[in-house]
Design a protein around this motif. Sequence first.
Motif, PDB file in Angstrom:
ATOM      1  N   LEU A  65       0.845  -1.212   0.108  1.00  0.00           N
ATOM      2  CA  LEU A  65       0.289   0.096  -0.115  1.00  0.00           C
ATOM      3  C   LEU A  65       0.958   1.337  -0.034  1.00  0.00           C
ATOM      4  N   LYS A  69       2.084   4.538  -3.578  1.00  0.00           N
ATOM      5  CA  LYS A  69       1.716   5.984  -2.986  1.00  0.00           C
ATOM      6  C   LYS A  69       2.962   6.768  -2.861  1.00  0.00           C
ATOM      7  N   MET A 141      -6.376  -2.271   7.118  1.00  0.00           N
ATOM      8  CA  MET A 141      -6.113  -1.795   5.846  1.00  0.00           C
ATOM      9  C   MET A 141      -7.077  -0.250   5.856  1.00  0.00           C
ATOM     10  N   PRO A 142      -8.245  -0.399   6.233  1.00  0.00           N
ATOM     11  CA  PRO A 142      -9.121   0.918   6.328  1.00  0.00           C
ATOM     12  C   PRO A 142      -8.285   1.893   7.160  1.00  0.00           C
ATOM     13  N   GLU A 145      -5.165   3.196   5.217  1.00  0.00           N
ATOM     14  CA  GLU A 145      -5.451   4.010   4.044  1.00  0.00           C
ATOM     15  C   GLU A 145      -5.838   5.285   4.482  1.00  0.00           C
ATOM     16  N   LYS A 146      -6.485   5.462   5.759  1.00  0.00           N
ATOM     17  CA  LYS A 146      -6.822   6.775   6.401  1.00  0.00           C
ATOM     18  C   LYS A 146      -5.554   7.395   6.773  1.00  0.00           C
ATOM     19  N   LEU A 148      -2.351   6.947   5.511  1.00  0.00           N
ATOM     20  CA  LEU A 148      -1.822   7.194   4.297  1.00  0.00           C
ATOM     21  C   LEU A 148      -2.239   8.691   3.745  1.00  0.00           C
ATOM     22  N   LYS A 149      -3.563   8.777   3.738  1.00  0.00           N
ATOM     23  CA  LYS A 149      -4.220   9.695   3.089  1.00  0.00           C
ATOM     24  C   LYS A 149      -3.752  11.143   3.796  1.00  0.00           C
TER      25      LYS A 149
END
Length: 305
Positions: A65, A69, A141-142, A145-146, A148-149
């Motif tokens: 992941l 990015k 994972m959620p 992702e948060k 990482l954003k």
Amino acid sequence: MPVYSMTGYASAQHSTATTAPEGESRTQPVTQLGLEVRSVNSRFLDLTFRLPEDLRQFEPVLRELLGSKLKRGKVEVRASVETTSATNIPDPTPKLLQKLNATQDSIRAWLPTANPLSVADVIRLAAAEQGTSRDWSADVMPLAEKVLKELLSARQREGARLATMLLGHIAQLRTLAEQAGPLVPKLVEQQRLRFMERWKEAMALTEGATLPEAAQDRALTEATAFAIRIDVAEEITRLNSHLDELERLIKKGGEIGKRLDFLIQELHREANTLGSKSAALELTHISVDMKVLIEQMREQVQNIE
């Protein structure tokens, strides 16, 4: 595309209550999953993970992941799992207590001198049981992702600040280059007149006030050679060309860090040459001011992805 810095930080937490076995009534412990990511500059992408045993299995997907990015930077990922209850003490289940009691009896049958379990031992084992019973597959994972954003947003904000600073320095370097341009013709004319005067004085001492044509040609030749030595028009042209490319890349954005670093080296080379050809104090000052600005730009470019 925006300009991204390699410096950033982001963190997030996710809390959930552990479900008690059916038929049991006890204080529901709350388990909190924490994830934080720190990023600093690096020549390449360097990912480091510090995960508890319960989350080791997620390292490959987390690496994939982040790698999708992030392109450059030394990135450290830390995760934690903490379980608490209303009393901050885990509540052992009857099933666990029965199992511990049977295990203790079995051990002491073989080792009569073994110390009995203490209350602290039972609490520690109960906490371990609650920690291992949680499946984080749907949460890691959620949450990643948060985080990482948020990290990308932080790196973008820092990148925008760096881009503004670099564009400001580029404008200052253009101004200095414009100031340096008119100085050279003025210096050449001054030196040409100085050569002519010195040759006239020399010839007056030896052969009178008349200056032979050959001597005059020699003076003009020396003046021309001097003009060639101090001519910085080529350096100023290359410097402006590098500034144009720097400005274009910054406005374009994306993965520009390595190209910016190369152009900064070229700018420094031209500023050094400008200083070495200097025949006037004003030009020396301009060269020094340029090198100060370029060095400041070099330090900041090291942080751009």
